[in-house]
Design a protein around this motif. Structure first.
Motif, PDB file in Angstrom:
ATOM      1  N   THR A   1       0.808  -1.220   0.000  1.00  0.00           N
ATOM      2  CA  THR A   1       0.000   0.000   0.000  1.00  0.00           C
ATOM      3  C   THR A   1       0.840   1.268   0.000  1.00  0.00           C
ATOM      4  OG1 THR A   1      -0.280  -0.220   2.377  1.00  0.00           O
ATOM      5  CG2 THR A   1      -2.114  -0.923   1.043  1.00  0.00           C
ATOM      6  N   PHE A   2       2.063   1.199   0.467  1.00  0.00           N
ATOM      7  CA  PHE A   2       2.880   2.420   0.485  1.00  0.00           C
ATOM      8  C   PHE A   2       4.054   2.358  -0.499  1.00  0.00           C
ATOM      9  CE2 PHE A   2       1.599   1.985   5.128  1.00  0.00           C
ATOM     10  CZ  PHE A   2       0.436   2.715   4.948  1.00  0.00           C
ATOM     11  N   GLN A   3       4.291   1.177  -1.103  1.00  0.00           N
ATOM     12  CA  GLN A   3       5.450   0.980  -1.984  1.00  0.00           C
ATOM     13  C   GLN A   3       6.730   1.520  -1.358  1.00  0.00           C
ATOM     14  OE1 GLN A   3       2.901   2.504  -4.596  1.00  0.00           O
ATOM     15  NE2 GLN A   3       2.134   0.426  -4.650  1.00  0.00           N
ATOM     16  N   ASN A   4       6.845   1.317  -0.030  1.00  0.00           N
ATOM     17  CA  ASN A   4       7.992   1.885   0.656  1.00  0.00           C
ATOM     18  C   ASN A   4       8.975   0.784   1.044  1.00  0.00           C
ATOM     19  OD1 ASN A   4       9.770   3.239   2.273  1.00  0.00           O
ATOM     20  ND2 ASN A   4       8.198   4.495   3.249  1.00  0.00           N
TER      21      ASN A   4
END
Lengths: 348, 292
Positions: free
Chosen positions: B253-256
């Motif tokens: 969800t955050f592509q982090n």
């Protein structure tokens, strides 16, 4: 030797200049599979024939990653790329897309709320409410307010374990007008308001699902009575003979879009191809293959789409006025904040 | 006269050592490539921004978030509960296996190993079918009048725990069984001849002598559960979020990658702490036994 070399060079040069005159070659990157094949048959195949373009197709399951690689490495080979609108907004944010040329592409054809500067939406799906018809033989909730009403509709809920679409729905359930949803979310305390509304429903939520297939399974098994899921998944349960119904009232509409990577070799031709792919006829044609609703509103005029198919499309007339187009740019800007607030609500 | 021969022996022993060391080289290289390099990459990622600059922000954000601490707590809670149930169920099972004649024990062992050879996805979805509200278990319970409403057996902590124990039990039983089987039967007979009841000799002879197997089985179960993803993801219904699930969410969800890597490092540290504590405990145990 020398004359031969000269002739060869001349021939090659002639070929290089001559070829584009016959058919300019441009590349489209799609997701492939059934979806990609449907786009070819309905959209870019006929569009290429009309424009006299020689279109080459590349398939990539992650279009964003593909164009990011191409733009960063400086060797862009794709002229038109098919993305989900959230990825399209992200790509625009990262400077990976050319601005769309709205003198070539028809911007007027898009309904309000669907507009994008960098990635042109062409088909859609809805996040909808679905219910078990054995639990509710009289029919399901008429709106999201009733979905929240655990006295009128007792039963187990299943929601996606993701803030996306749910915080918009939470506001709709409180009576916020579809057109005002993102204004309210952008206000100070807007996200908190939506999250608090979800927290109210939380005791009735028996499952937070993580995949579309799971949401369909929950509906089919009767493990949940009221499920928020994508229209395609709800439809597949009905097609399987499951006792389920769903409604597009107040659905959150997600779109897929077409963009042109920054520095693409044939930008002008790419804009023309996008325009020709998204004519009302061609977007309507796509629904013959796959139940994704056209975004070009004119595709619904003139009986281009048969009546029984219309019922399965998120953007069909009558559904739009109560629905909200998911704003990909809002999610790019506020997504992390919203997801964290959502996760904290789930953990409490 | 002895000297040349013993020198020869020592040389042989050295050659042997070198030979076996060189035989293990491919495995060591594999471990190096397959474990150390990715671990180093994850550690490096965890100190980087999306643009690749050095930063401590990933850790600052992680450690200040209630989500991380909650995930840590759930991870340890799930691992401890899984281990506890494995011990309670696994020790009697291993003991029963060790007490049966080898021929029968081997057949029973196959039954225990069978689930290990089945895909974890298949097994987890199997539980879904058994435990859901109109599943076999609830239907039987309701049909026999034990309960009137279906019990919430899946999409919660209970369901996750059932799935975890099912996966981990063979991993616990194997080393425990091996240790119990190796106990000299005469030791048990000696205890019995001194008047010890079966219960008494189990506590004073069998359990201490099989402690090595129990501890290694327990270590495998606990550490394995710390990083488990599939079972909580499918049977937890979004309500059970250990570190592995938080990692996936951070990525999807955050592509982090930085934050997800920092979570990975946190998990690595947790495993190291648990392993060090267990090794320390085992060494203490051994010294205590030698000394006492």
């Amino acid at each position: 030797m020398r004359p031969i070399l000269k002739t060869t060079t001349a021939l090659i040069a002639g070929a290089m200049i001559g070829l584009p005159a016959h058919a300019q070659s441009i590349t489209i990157t799609t997701a492939g599979g059934e979806y990609g094949a449907a786009m070819k048959e309905a959209m870019w195949g006929p569009a290429a024939a009309e424009l006299g373009l020689d279109v080459r197709e590349e398939t990539q399951s992650d279009g964003l990653a593909a164009i990011r690689m191409q733009v960063i490495s400086g060797s862009v080979t794709t002229d038109v790329v098919h993305l989900g609108s959230p990825e399209g907004a992200q790509a625009a944010e990262l400077g990976l897309l050319e601005p769309l040329d709205y003198s070539v592409i028809d911007g007027e054809a898009l309904p309000e709320g669907a507009h994008s500067d960098h990635c042109y939406p062409f088909d859609s799906y809805g996040t909808v409410m679905a219910w078990n018809t054995r639990t509710y033989p009289e029919g399901g909730p008429a709106n999201w307010g009733e979905f929240w009403d655990v006295e009128k509709f007792p039963g187990k809920r299943a929601l996606r374990a993701n803030a996306q679409d749910l915080i918009e729905i939470a506001l709709l359930s409180e009576g916020v007008a579809p057109a005002d949803v993102y204004t309210v979310l952008s206000e100070e305390g807007g996200i908190e308001r939506a999250i608090a509304r979800l927290a109210e429903l939380k005791p009735a939520v028996s499952v937070w699902w993580t995949s579309g297939a799971q949401s369909a399974q929950l509906l089919k098994d009767g493990e949940a009575d009221l499920v928020i899921t994508w229209n395609g998944r709800a439809q597949s349960v009905i097609d399987d003979g499951g006792g389920v119904d769903y409604s597009f009232k107040g659905s959150i509409i997600g779109t897929d879009c077409l963009g042109v990577p920054k520095g693409a070799p044939n930008i002008a031709a790419a804009m023309k191809l996008i325009a020709a792919m998204t004519t009302p006829e061609r977007e309507a044609r796509l629904t013959d293959y796959i139940a994704y609703g056209p975004v070009n509103t004119a595709a619904y005029e003139g009986g281009l789409i048969p009546g029984d198919r219309l019922k399965q499309l998120a953007t069909a007339p009558g559904n739009l006025d109560s629905s909200v187009f998911s704003r990909a740019d809002w999610w790019t800007a506020h997504g992390e904040e919203a997801q964290i607030a959502f996760d904290e609500m789930m953990n409490n | 006269m002895n000297t040349p021969r013993s020198a020869q022996l020592m040389r042989d022993a050295r050659y042997e050592r070198i030979f076996f060391l060189s035989m293990s080289l491919p495995a060591m290289v594999l471990v190096g490539i397959g474990a150390l390099i990715p671990a180093a990459w994850i550690i490096q990622q965890s100190f980087q921004t999306l643009g690749g600059d050095f930063t401590l922000e990933n850790y600052a954000k992680l450690l200040s978030s209630s989500l991380t601490w909650r995930a840590l707590f759930v991870t340890i809670e799930l691992s401890a509960a899984t281990l506890g149930i494995c011990i309670v169920l696994g020790i009697p099972l291993a003991f029963a296996l060790a007490s049966t004649p080898p021929r029968i024990a081997n057949r029973l062992m196959m039954l225990i190993l069978l689930p290990l050879w089945t895909s974890i996805l298949v097994r987890t979805y199997g539980w879904l079918v058994l435990l859901r509200s109109d599943g076999l278990v609830n239907k039987t319970l309701i049909g026999s009048g034990i309960v009137s409403e279906p019990l919430p057996l899946i999409y919660n902590f209970t369901g996750t725990l059932i799935g975890m124990v099912h996966y981990m039990l063979p991993l616990f039983v194997l080393p425990t069984y091996a240790a119990m089987r190796d106990i000299d039967a005469n030791a048990v007979r000696a205890a019995a001849s001194m008047g010890a009841s079966l219960w008494h000799s189990f506590w004073t002879v069998i359990l201490p002598l099989s402690m090595g197997g129990i501890v290694s089985g327990g270590t495998i179960v606990f550490i394995y559960t710390l990083g488990f993803f599939i079972t909580p993801a499918i049977l937890g219904g979004g309500k059970v979020a250990p570190i592995a699930i938080r990692m996936e969410r951070t990525l999807s969800t955050f592509q982090n990658w930085g934050a997800a890597s920092a979570l990975g490092v946190l998990l690595l540290v947790l495993v190291a702490i648990v392993a060090a504590t267990l090794f320390g405990a085992m060494r203490l145990l051994r010294r205590h036994r030698v000394g006492g």
